[in-house]
Design a protein around this motif. Structure first.
Motif, short mmCIF file in Angstrom:
data_model
loop_
_atom_site.label_atom_id
_atom_site.label_comp_id
_atom_site.label_asym_id
_atom_site.label_seq_id
_atom_site.Cartn_x
_atom_site.Cartn_y
_atom_site.Cartn_z
N ASP A 179 0.84 -1.19 0.00
CA ASP A 179 0.00 0.00 0.00
C ASP A 179 0.88 1.25 0.00
N ALA A 181 1.06 3.87 1.87
CA ALA A 181 1.64 4.31 3.14
C ALA A 181 2.84 3.45 3.52
N SER A 217 -5.09 1.74 0.08
CA SER A 217 -5.33 0.91 1.26
C SER A 217 -6.68 0.22 1.23
N LEU A 237 -2.69 -1.54 5.20
CA LEU A 237 -2.24 -0.25 5.74
C LEU A 237 -1.14 -0.49 6.75
N GLN A 241 -0.24 4.38 10.56
CA GLN A 241 -1.27 5.08 9.81
C GLN A 241 -2.64 4.45 10.02
N TRP A 286 -2.30 7.76 3.93
CA TRP A 286 -3.02 6.66 3.26
C TRP A 286 -3.48 7.13 1.89
N THR A 292 -4.83 10.74 -1.93
CA THR A 292 -3.72 10.56 -1.00
C THR A 292 -3.73 11.64 0.06
N ALA A 439 -10.26 0.12 6.71
CA ALA A 439 -9.79 0.09 5.32
C ALA A 439 -10.41 -1.09 4.57
#
Length: 483
Positions: A179, A181, A217, A237, A241, A286, A292, A439
Motif C-alpha cells: 500500500d 503508506a 489501502s 495499511l 497510519q 493513506w 492521497t 480500510a
C-alpha cells in the motif's frame, strides 16, 4: 488463491463483520469487527524477534506468517460467524528477500529496529538532502531502503527484496503489492506522486529491483483461503497510519501517539506533501478512494521494548507492574533515563546513540528507575508534539493515545504533565487493527462514515497536574541528558 488486483470486492456485503489482522513486532493481534456490535472476536499470537550483537534485530518470516494465521483463526473461532473480508496491517520498515515464484523466504526478516545498515547510510550521507526532498525521509537505518540495500550487498541477489507486507500478502493471495503508506516507509517512494522514485532507487543501488505495485489501502488485491473458504483481502495499511485512521484523525492538526514496542506520533497534514524542518518525517498517511493524504511522523524507537529491558533485569514483572512499582516513590529522585536503547529517532536522528542513566545513588530504587523511564518516554513524545505544532503552524491542544502502554497511569499522567495538555486514552487499545478493519470495509464499498469505528468514550483522560515551570524544567533536564 487469486493474485488479481481490482476495485471493491464484488458480491461481498460491507455490512457484515471483517477480520482485521495487525502483524506487529512482538505479537500479531486479530479482531473480528462488526459495524453494529463492535469487536466480537479477538486473537493473539506472540512473535519472537531476536536481539543480536551490533544492534541487529531479526525474526523468522515463517513465524510472522504463522502468527497471522494463528491469530486470525483464533479471532474467527471466538466470533463464531463468517466475515466478509480481511484487512492486514504491517510493521512498516521490516524487510526480507523472498522468491516470488515459490513464496519461500530467502533471508530472515530484518526488523525495523535493526541498525546494521548504519554504514550504508554513512556512505550515502551526501544524498541526505536529496532523499528528504524526494521521499520526505532522512537517511537512517530505521527505514526500509538501507536494509534492502544491505541484504543485496551482504546476503543475496536472488528473488525480490521488499517490506514484510508484500511477502505476507503474496503468501495469502499470490498478489505482489504494497500500500502507498507502507511504500512511503521505504525511502523509495516519490512523495509528490506517491509512486516509486527512479532517483531514490538509483541512490540506494536498487534500480533494477522487482518492485510491488503501489495500491490504495482500500483495494481488493486478491482472495485467500488461509482462514477457511475464499475471503477477499480488501484492506492494507501500515500500522501507525492504521491507528491514525482509527483515531478518526481526518483533518489537519489531529494527532495520535501509539505506545507499543516503540512510541509513534502521527499528525494529519492534509492533501499536500509535507517536508518538515524540525526533524519530523513527512510521509503518506493513506490512499483511500484514490486520494492521497499526508501526515507528519515522529518516532521513539523503544517504549514497550524498554519496559521489557527493565523486566529482563528484574526491576518490574512486566508492563502490568509499572504502576505498582512507580507508586513506591513520589518522583524519579533525580534519576534521568534516556531510553535510547536502539538509537534516537526524531527529532535528533542519532542512530549511534545509546541509552543512558544518570543521577544514580545508593538510595536509588526500582521505583525511581520506573519513574525515570516514564519521564524519558514522555519527554521524547513531548519533543515530537512540540515539533508537530511548529510544522502545522499552531500547537496541538490534546493528544489522543492508544496501544498497550496506555494502561499505565504513571506513564500517561507523566505524559500529560510534560505536555501540559490533556492526554485522551482510546476506548480500545488495538487501534491499528481497528484502522485496517476500516480500510477493509472501505474496500468492500462502504462509505467512510460506515467504515470508521464509532467514536466511543475515552477509557481515561489525564490532565496536567504540575505547573508549566516544572514541566519545562523536567524537559530541560532530559534535553541536557540527550546532549
Amino acid at each position: 488463491m487469486n493474485g488479481a488486483v481490482g476495485g471493491a470486492a464484488r458480491g461481498a456485503s460491507h455490512s457484515g463483520p471483517v477480520l482485521a489482522v495487525d502483524q506487529g513486532t512482538s505479537a500479531t493481534k486479530a479482531l473480528v469487527i462488526c459495524p453494529e456490535r463492535g469487536v466480537i472476536g479477538s486473537g493473539r499470537a506472540p512473535v519472537h524477534p531476536r536481539h543480536l550483537p551490533g544492534g541487529r534485530v531479526e525474526v523468522s518470516p515463517e513465524e510472522l506468517y504463522a502468527s497471522v494465521l494463528a491469530s486470525g483463526n483464533q479471532a474467527l473461532a471466538a466470533a463464531g460467524e463468517p466475515v466478509a473480508a480481511v484487512g492486514l496491517a504491517n510493521q512498516g520498515e521490516t524487510v526480507l528477500a523472498w522468491d516470488p515464484a515459490t513464496g519461500a523466504p530467502l533471508t530472515e526478516a530484518i526488523v525495523w529496529q535493526d541498525r546494521r545498515a548504519a554504514d550504508l547510510c554513512e556512505e550515502l550521507a551526501a544524498h541526505d538532502d536529496e532523499l528528504k526532498t524526494l521521499t520526505g525521509l532522512p537517511l537512517d537505518p530505521y527505514f526500509a531502503a538501507p536494509k534492502m540495500a544491505w541484504i543485496r550487498r551482504h546476503l543475496t541477489r536472488d528473488g525480490a527484496v521488499t517490506t514484510s507486507d508484500s511477502w505476507l500478502v503474496h503468501r495469502l493471495t499470490g498478489a505482489f503489492v504494497t500500500d502507498a503508506a507502507t511504500a512511503g516507509r521505504t525511502q523509495l517512494l516519490d512523495l509528490e506522486s506517491a509512486s516509486w522514485s527512479p532517483a531514490a532507487l538509483a541512490i540506494h543501488g536498487l534500480r533494477d529491483e522487482p518492485l510491488p505495485e503501489v495500491v490504495g489501502s482500500d483495494r481488493h488485491v486478491g482472495t485467500t483461503t488461509a482462514f477457511g473458504g475464499e475471503l477477499p483481502l480488501t484492506g492494507l495499511l501500515v500500522d501507525q497510519q492504521a491507528a491514525l485512521l482509527a483515531q478518526r484523525a481526518l483533518t489537519p492538526g489531529a494527532a495520535k501517539c501509539t505506545y507499543g514496542t516503540g512510541a509513534f506520533l502521527l499528525a494529519q497534514a492534509g492533501r499536500s506533501p509535507v517536508r518538515p524542518t524540525t526533524g519530523l518525517v513527512g510521509c503518506v498517511a493513506w490512499r483511500l478512494r484514490d486520494r492521497t493524504d499526508y501526515c507528519l511522523d515522529g518516532q521513539v524507537y523503544t517504549a514497550a521494548s524498554a519496559v521489557r529491558w527493565l523486566t529482563d533485569l528484574g526491576v518490574v514483572a512486566g508492563a502490568h507492574d509499572l504502576d505498582r512499582v512507580a507508586a513506591q516513590v513520589p518522583d524519579a529522585g533525580g534519576v534521568v533515563f534516556v531510553p535510547a536503547l536502539a538509537g534516537l529517532a526524531a527529532p535528533w536522528w542519532r542512530s549511534e546513540a545509546r541509552g543512558t542513566l544518570s543521577g544514580l545513588g545508593l538510595d536509588t530504587t526500582a521505583g525511581h528507575l520506573v519513574r525515570a523511564l516514564c519521564e524519558g518516554l514522555a519527554a521524547q513524545v513531548a519533543e515530537l508534539v512540540e515539533a508537530a505544532g511548529t510544522e502545522l503552524g499552531s500547537p496541538l491542544t490534546e493528544l489522543r493515545v492508544d496501544g498497550g502502554l496506555t494502561a499505565s497511569a504513571a506513564l500517561m499522567q507523566t505524559q500529560a504533565d510534560l505536555l501540559q495538555m490533556p492526554v485522551v486514552v482510546a476506548e480500545l487499545p488495538d487501534a491499528t487493527a481497528l484502522g485496517v478493519g476500516a480500510a477493509a470495509r472501505l474496500g468492500l464499498g462502504a462509505s467512510l462514515a460506515e467504515a470508521l469505528p464509532p467514536e466511543g468514550k475515552p477509557s481515561a483522560v489525564y490532565e496536567p497536574r504540575v505547573s508549566p515551570d516544572e514541566a519545562r524544567d523536567r524537559r530541560a533536564a532530559f534535553r541536557a541528558a540527550v546532549g
